[in-house]
Design a protein around this motif. Sequence first.
Motif, PDB file in Angstrom:
ATOM      1  N   TYR A 147       0.829  -1.140  -0.001  1.00 25.18           N
ATOM      2  CA  TYR A 147       0.113  -0.005   0.003  1.00 25.18           C
ATOM      3  C   TYR A 147       0.704   1.220  -0.028  1.00 25.18           C
ATOM      4  N   LEU A 148       1.810   1.430   0.875  1.00 22.52           N
ATOM      5  CA  LEU A 148       2.661   2.391   0.830  1.00 22.52           C
ATOM      6  C   LEU A 148       3.460   2.568  -0.261  1.00 22.52           C
ATOM      7  N   LEU A 149       4.013   1.587  -0.738  1.00 19.76           N
ATOM      8  CA  LEU A 149       4.965   1.503  -2.143  1.00 19.76           C
ATOM      9  C   LEU A 149       3.974   2.126  -3.547  1.00 19.76           C
ATOM     10  N   SER A 150       2.726   1.837  -3.306  1.00 23.30           N
ATOM     11  CA  SER A 150       2.030   2.192  -4.488  1.00 23.30           C
ATOM     12  C   SER A 150       1.332   3.514  -4.192  1.00 23.30           C
ATOM     13  N   HIS A 151       1.367   4.051  -3.025  1.00 24.78           N
ATOM     14  CA  HIS A 151       0.587   5.500  -2.769  1.00 24.78           C
ATOM     15  C   HIS A 151       1.606   6.506  -2.734  1.00 24.78           C
ATOM     16  N   THR A 152       2.941   6.354  -2.921  1.00 23.72           N
ATOM     17  CA  THR A 152       3.852   7.422  -2.732  1.00 23.72           C
ATOM     18  C   THR A 152       5.049   7.348  -3.831  1.00 23.72           C
ATOM     19  N   ARG A 153       5.528   8.683  -4.028  1.00 22.44           N
ATOM     20  CA  ARG A 153       6.591   8.574  -4.911  1.00 22.44           C
ATOM     21  C   ARG A 153       8.120   8.905  -4.214  1.00 22.44           C
ATOM     22  N   LYS A 154       7.871   8.917  -2.961  1.00 20.22           N
ATOM     23  CA  LYS A 154       9.036   9.267  -2.119  1.00 20.22           C
ATOM     24  C   LYS A 154       9.911   7.624  -2.015  1.00 20.22           C
ATOM     25  N   GLU A 208       7.662  -6.297  -6.769  1.00 16.11           N
ATOM     26  CA  GLU A 208       7.552  -6.475  -8.134  1.00 16.11           C
ATOM     27  C   GLU A 208       6.079  -6.437  -8.382  1.00 16.11           C
ATOM     28  N   MET A 209       5.240  -6.652  -7.690  1.00 11.29           N
ATOM     29  CA  MET A 209       3.845  -6.447  -7.835  1.00 11.29           C
ATOM     30  C   MET A 209       3.473  -5.171  -8.062  1.00 11.29           C
ATOM     31  N   VAL A 210       3.772  -4.127  -6.999  1.00 15.06           N
ATOM     32  CA  VAL A 210       3.073  -2.989  -7.134  1.00 15.06           C
ATOM     33  C   VAL A 210       4.036  -1.758  -7.625  1.00 15.06           C
ATOM     34  N   GLY A 211       5.410  -2.060  -7.551  1.00 16.56           N
ATOM     35  CA  GLY A 211       6.290  -0.952  -7.916  1.00 16.56           C
ATOM     36  C   GLY A 211       6.681  -0.070  -7.055  1.00 16.56           C
ATOM     37  N   GLY A 212       7.001   1.439  -7.132  1.00 13.73           N
ATOM     38  CA  GLY A 212       7.215   2.208  -6.427  1.00 13.73           C
ATOM     39  C   GLY A 212       8.616   2.436  -6.139  1.00 13.73           C
ATOM     40  N   ASN A 213       8.991   3.125  -5.000  1.00 15.79           N
ATOM     41  CA  ASN A 213      10.526   3.482  -4.825  1.00 15.79           C
ATOM     42  C   ASN A 213      10.970   2.657  -3.694  1.00 15.79           C
ATOM     43  N   LEU A 214      11.589   1.479  -3.758  1.00 19.01           N
ATOM     44  CA  LEU A 214      11.883   0.673  -2.602  1.00 19.01           C
ATOM     45  C   LEU A 214      13.494   0.778  -2.743  1.00 19.01           C
ATOM     46  N   HIS A 215      13.906   1.057  -1.513  1.00 16.31           N
ATOM     47  CA  HIS A 215      15.174   1.321  -1.284  1.00 16.31           C
ATOM     48  C   HIS A 215      15.892  -0.041  -0.015  1.00 16.31           C
ATOM     49  N   GLN A 233      17.042  -6.833 -13.194  1.00 24.00           N
ATOM     50  CA  GLN A 233      17.168  -7.221 -14.526  1.00 24.00           C
ATOM     51  C   GLN A 233      15.847  -7.619 -15.215  1.00 24.00           C
ATOM     52  N   GLY A 234      14.836  -7.922 -14.274  1.00 17.71           N
ATOM     53  CA  GLY A 234      13.502  -8.472 -14.795  1.00 17.71           C
ATOM     54  C   GLY A 234      12.590  -7.074 -15.210  1.00 17.71           C
ATOM     55  N   LYS A 235      11.364  -7.571 -15.394  1.00 23.12           N
ATOM     56  CA  LYS A 235      10.604  -6.740 -15.973  1.00 23.12           C
ATOM     57  C   LYS A 235       9.738  -6.085 -14.821  1.00 23.12           C
ATOM     58  N   LEU A 236       9.504  -4.821 -14.620  1.00 20.53           N
ATOM     59  CA  LEU A 236       9.080  -4.181 -13.475  1.00 20.53           C
ATOM     60  C   LEU A 236       7.881  -3.316 -13.901  1.00 20.53           C
ATOM     61  N   PRO A 237       6.928  -2.917 -13.075  1.00 15.52           N
ATOM     62  CA  PRO A 237       5.733  -2.019 -13.377  1.00 15.52           C
ATOM     63  C   PRO A 237       6.401  -0.787 -13.590  1.00 15.52           C
ATOM     64  N   ASN A 238       5.513  -0.071 -14.366  1.00 15.20           N
ATOM     65  CA  ASN A 238       5.974   1.522 -14.632  1.00 15.20           C
ATOM     66  C   ASN A 238       6.298   2.279 -13.493  1.00 15.20           C
ATOM     67  N   ASN A 239       7.399   2.988 -13.242  1.00 10.67           N
ATOM     68  CA  ASN A 239       7.654   3.823 -12.197  1.00 10.67           C
ATOM     69  C   ASN A 239       8.242   3.091 -11.119  1.00 10.67           C
TER      70      ASN A 239
END
Length: 415
Positions: A147-154, A208-215, A233-239
Amino acid sequence: MDGALRAVDIKVKDGVILSIRPTAAVTPAKLWLLPGVIDDHVHFREPGLTDKADIESESRAAAAGGVTTVMDMPNVVPATTTPNALAEKRALYDKHCHVRYGLFYGITDDNIEEALRIPEEEICGYKVFLGSSTGGMLMNDMEKLKYLLSHTRKVVAIHSEDEDIIRRNREHFLRIHPGDDLGIMFHPMIRSTQACQKATMRALQAFEMVGGNLHICHVTTATELDMIRRVKQGKLPNNAHLTAEACVGHLWFSADDYKILGSLIKVNPAIKSLADRTALRHGLIDGTIDIVATDHAPHLLNEKKGGALKAASGMPSVQYSLLVMLEMMNHGILTLPDIIRLMCENPARRYKLWDRGAIREGMSADFVLVDPHAKTDVERSSILSKCGWSPWEDEMFHHKILTTWVQGVPVWQNS
Ligand code: NCD
Ligand code: ZN
Ligand code: ZN
Ligand code: ZN
């Protein structure tokens, strides 16, 4: 620009680089002017834990280490998990910090909605402890992470260890060796490779499911590096954007060093095997690791007494991180352009600090001047961190930091 050394004259006006021109000098550079280091993982302990450290003391240590931007973690007292605590911390930083700073906002089981309402410009990112470390902050619900990953660009920075595995390991070793503490050698067996691997795997699956900016903070194992490499190296969601951080302690020390340094190098996640360290160092070069930080986590010496259960986890490092990396360069492990990429350019890009991370016209005059021909003796008397000790004591580094500037203003001058 590219980490290459050039003989130039730099003009600075109002804290900004006005011009860079080649000089007539043809002799090899005597001194190196590098972009200030951006350290995206420090614990300056304020408010609430100021017997260990405070913003004034630790930011001075940072400046002395060539660090011009720090990003502070939320495990203080009160924890930076509410708008009020964030405002309180910002006021302290504005007053006491010698370098530029960003603040992480801590995520708990029940503050995500409120956290998402924090204006983007007020924080550098969110911090999630998937396994608890110093301070006991914890949020290991993968649905909430998604939820967090998919609701912020931070940036969503995670401390990646599996709480259940750690607890089971601890109980297991205590059954075999009953008592109130365990030797320090048990630390990497309790905070095991499996604990890191499992938490990182779950977080990567969520990402891998929701994308976002994971660090992923302070990566310590070869297996995690393999997983990170594969996901990148794999295929990832946009952004979707994944970055990984390694810390100087894990890059310098290995499990062999517990014999000499004992609980001084007790840190979460634990310093692991020599093979893991080799893999981490490799990851610096092949792009698996994006950012080198410190996880500067000072504790008082008397809190570092005891073994795997009793000693506090964490060690100070912000004053020596650049010197440690330059020393690794002397040992042939990486190059100066690698260091600039990992400690300046990549963190600037990751946190969208577009005015920082390189020496270029129009950018901030955040610099560190290094003498590559002088040495630094790590003596207790020269340690600026309030805790007054360093895991690198008695080490001799083959570089010396002379001056550090933040926006054109000297914040550190070596005598
Ligand atoms: C850190 C601390 O002391 O705040 N300790 C540590 O061992 N790394 C917390 C953390 O980053 O996990
Ligand atoms: Zn951590
Ligand atoms: Zn940390
Ligand atoms: Zn050396």
